[in-house]
Design a protein around this motif. Structure first.
Motif, PDB file in Angstrom:
ATOM      1  N   ARG A  73       0.825  -1.218   0.000  1.00  0.00           N
ATOM      2  CA  ARG A  73       0.000   0.000   0.000  1.00  0.00           C
ATOM      3  C   ARG A  73       0.855   1.262   0.000  1.00  0.00           C
ATOM      4  N   CYS A 118      -2.819   3.839   6.704  1.00  0.00           N
ATOM      5  CA  CYS A 118      -4.174   3.440   6.320  1.00  0.00           C
ATOM      6  C   CYS A 118      -4.303   1.918   6.225  1.00  0.00           C
ATOM      7  N   GLY A 119      -5.206   1.370   6.992  1.00  0.00           N
ATOM      8  CA  GLY A 119      -5.465  -0.073   6.945  1.00  0.00           C
ATOM      9  C   GLY A 119      -4.549  -0.885   7.844  1.00  0.00           C
ATOM     10  N   TYR A 130      -6.742   5.993  -0.020  1.00  0.00           N
ATOM     11  CA  TYR A 130      -7.057   5.270   1.214  1.00  0.00           C
ATOM     12  C   TYR A 130      -7.650   6.190   2.272  1.00  0.00           C
TER      13      TYR A 130
END
Ligand code: 5AD
Ligand code: SF4
Length: 477
Positions: free
Chosen positions: A294, A329-330, A368
């Motif tokens: 990512r 993010c995530g 994201y």
């Protein structure tokens, strides 16, 4: 009103951010001093106030906007004072700076710093703010965009260096990696390596001026590659060999490295050249493949592990440091734990840990959700710090009883605070070749010298030692 045109112009400059900014400020001050400016560290005395800024995280920008807010009153009382915003934030925010802080006179991006003096004069003459920024990355052909980030390494200003015997040398500008969270490729432009002969000449000049330690700078310094007109390529390892020949240079460092470009030729050069610092800063950012993907870091955890193994095998005495972003993010608890595991098996000398800060204009901001709550980011930051600190302490304790070679930088922070440092024996600080901080008592004239120090105590961040007398035969660690 007194006529101010004849008196020297007093310059106050504040620098935030990375070493690249410290060097840029040195160069800006060098060129302004050659035009009659004198430096002051008292903002209330200044008639030119410059901020050299950073955009890498929101916090760095907030600091500058609040500093600009604070000096608005000063400008009202002293309208002749010129105010400038330089560097990455100038490139990123451009007109927005003038909207939020209309008392600013010049806004100048990092690729246009050679225009500082001209634009300060123009703003004054035309009584209107001036702006000079480079093209956006999509604003023209690669050559046009690159040309708009002009090379700016003309004049060295000894007074602005970290010390008279230490200097930064830029070997590359910009970055082409485009990690999804990072604003640097937009604000510092395309990757450009400087010609080796120019770098060698600059290093020789610095050595002639008494510099003993240089730190080569590049956003991805080990991606350095310069193609000569005859087709030959100079790599960082070749450059290090050339620099190693320069008389007077005792220590050569380079920051920051990219894991994929930590090639064997580079590790072998470090192994074979004793004056290359045994210190490698190679940010991992995360220990989880999903996060690395990512982030578009272009490597996997396995590649990073393999790189660590090659470093340990080729240069076993090297200290490796890293950067980590927590709460990207995530990032799940499981991905975070993978970063912790990477720290534990890599045994970094140190890790710089950052909470993810969304940057407008980056891919991550576009694609994201910033979905990790601030409290979770904070907790992960603290947890990671305590794991890293325990490793720092254990590894530092390995030095107890050993003798290390230290480049003496000057009075320690606490000695400087107490104000002793006037030629007496005082508490001094310096660094080993693997960038460990060592504190010990000694005479101030040792500043700038390489001396052996025996380590007697250790905390997570500092080794405490005693200067070894000249006839000692203790081997150096
Ligand atoms: N948020 C948090 N940290 C960041 N860094 C770069 N961009 C961001 C961001 N948006 C960190 C990386 C990099 C270091 C200089 O700053 O860890 O290596
Ligand atoms: Fe930013 Fe990645 Fe380039 Fe480093 S390598 S400056 S983190 S884009």
């Amino acid at each position: 009103m007194p006529d101010r045109t004849d008196s020297p112009k007093k310059l106050y400059i504040e620098t935030v951010g990375c070493q690249m900014n410290v060097l840029d400020s040195e160069l800006v001050v060098g060129s302004l001093r050659s035009e009659g400016y004198v430096l002051t560290d008292d903002i209330s005395q200044a008639d030119t106030i410059l901020y050299n800024t950073c955009s890498v995280r929101q916090h760095a920008e907030d600091k500058i906007y609040s500093a600009l807010g604070r000096i608005r009153k000063l400008k009202e009382v002293k309208p002749h004072v010129s105010i400038g915003v330089l560097g990455c934030m100038a490139q990123k925010d451009q007109n927005q700076i003038l909207r939020r802080a209309p008392h600013v006179d010049v806004v100048i991006g990092p690729g246009q710093l050679m225009r500082v003096s001209e634009l300060l004069a123009k703003a004054k003459a035309e009584k209107a703010p001036q702006m000079a920024v480079s093209l956006p990355r999509s604003g023209g052909s690669r050559d046009e965009v690159t040309a708009s980030f002009a090379e700016y390494d003309p004049m060295r200003e000894p007074a602005m260096r970290p010390s008279s015997f230490q200097a930064f040398v830029r070997i590359m500008m910009g970055c082409d990696k485009f990690c999804t969270y990072c604003i640097v490729p937009s604000v510092r432009g395309p990757e450009q390596s400087r010609p080796p002969e120019v770098i060698l000449a600059e290093a020789r000049q610095l050595a002639d001026q008494g510099v003993k330690e240089i730190t080569l700078l590049g956003q991805t310094v080990n991606s350095y590659k310069y193609r000569q007109p005859d087709g030959r390529t100079t790599r960082l390892s070749d450059l290090l060999m050339g620099l190693h020949e320069i008389e007077g240079l005792r220590r050569i460092k380079f920051i920051t490295n990219f894991p994929n470009d930590m090639t064997d030729d580079l590790l072998q050069a470090i192994r074979d050249l004793p004056r290359i610092s045994r210190y490698l800063h190679v940010p991992a950012q995360s220990g989880c493949d999903e996060m690395l993907k990512r982030m578009k870091r272009l490597y996997t955890v396995a590649l990073y592990d393999d790189m660590m193994a090659r470093i340990r095998e080729t240069v076993p005495d090297a200290a490796v440091t890293s950067d980590f972003i927590v709460g990207f993010c995530g990032e799940t608890e499981e991905s975070f734990q993978r970063s912790i595991a990477l720290i534990e098996r890599s045994r970094f000398k140190n890790s710089f840990i950052f909470k993810y800060s969304p940057r407008q204009g980056t891919k991550a901001d576009l694609l994201y959700n910033d979905d990790v709550p601030e409290e979770v980011k904070k907790r992960r930051n603290n947890d990671m710090l305590s794991v890293q600190n325990a490793i720092c302490l254990e590894d530092n304790r390995e030095f107890l009883g050993k003798t290390v070679e230290v480049l003496v930088e000057g009075p320690s922070k606490s000695a400087a605070r107490k104000g002793n440092g006037s030629g007496e024996v005082t508490q001094l600080t310096g660094r080993t070749t693997c960038d460990r901080i060592v504190v010990f008592d000694g005479h101030e004239r040792l500043q700038g010298e390489f001396i052996p120090v025996t380590v007697e105590d250790a905390s997570a961040v500092t080794l405490f030692g005693r200067v070894v007398t000249v006839d000692s035969t203790a081997p150096l660690a």
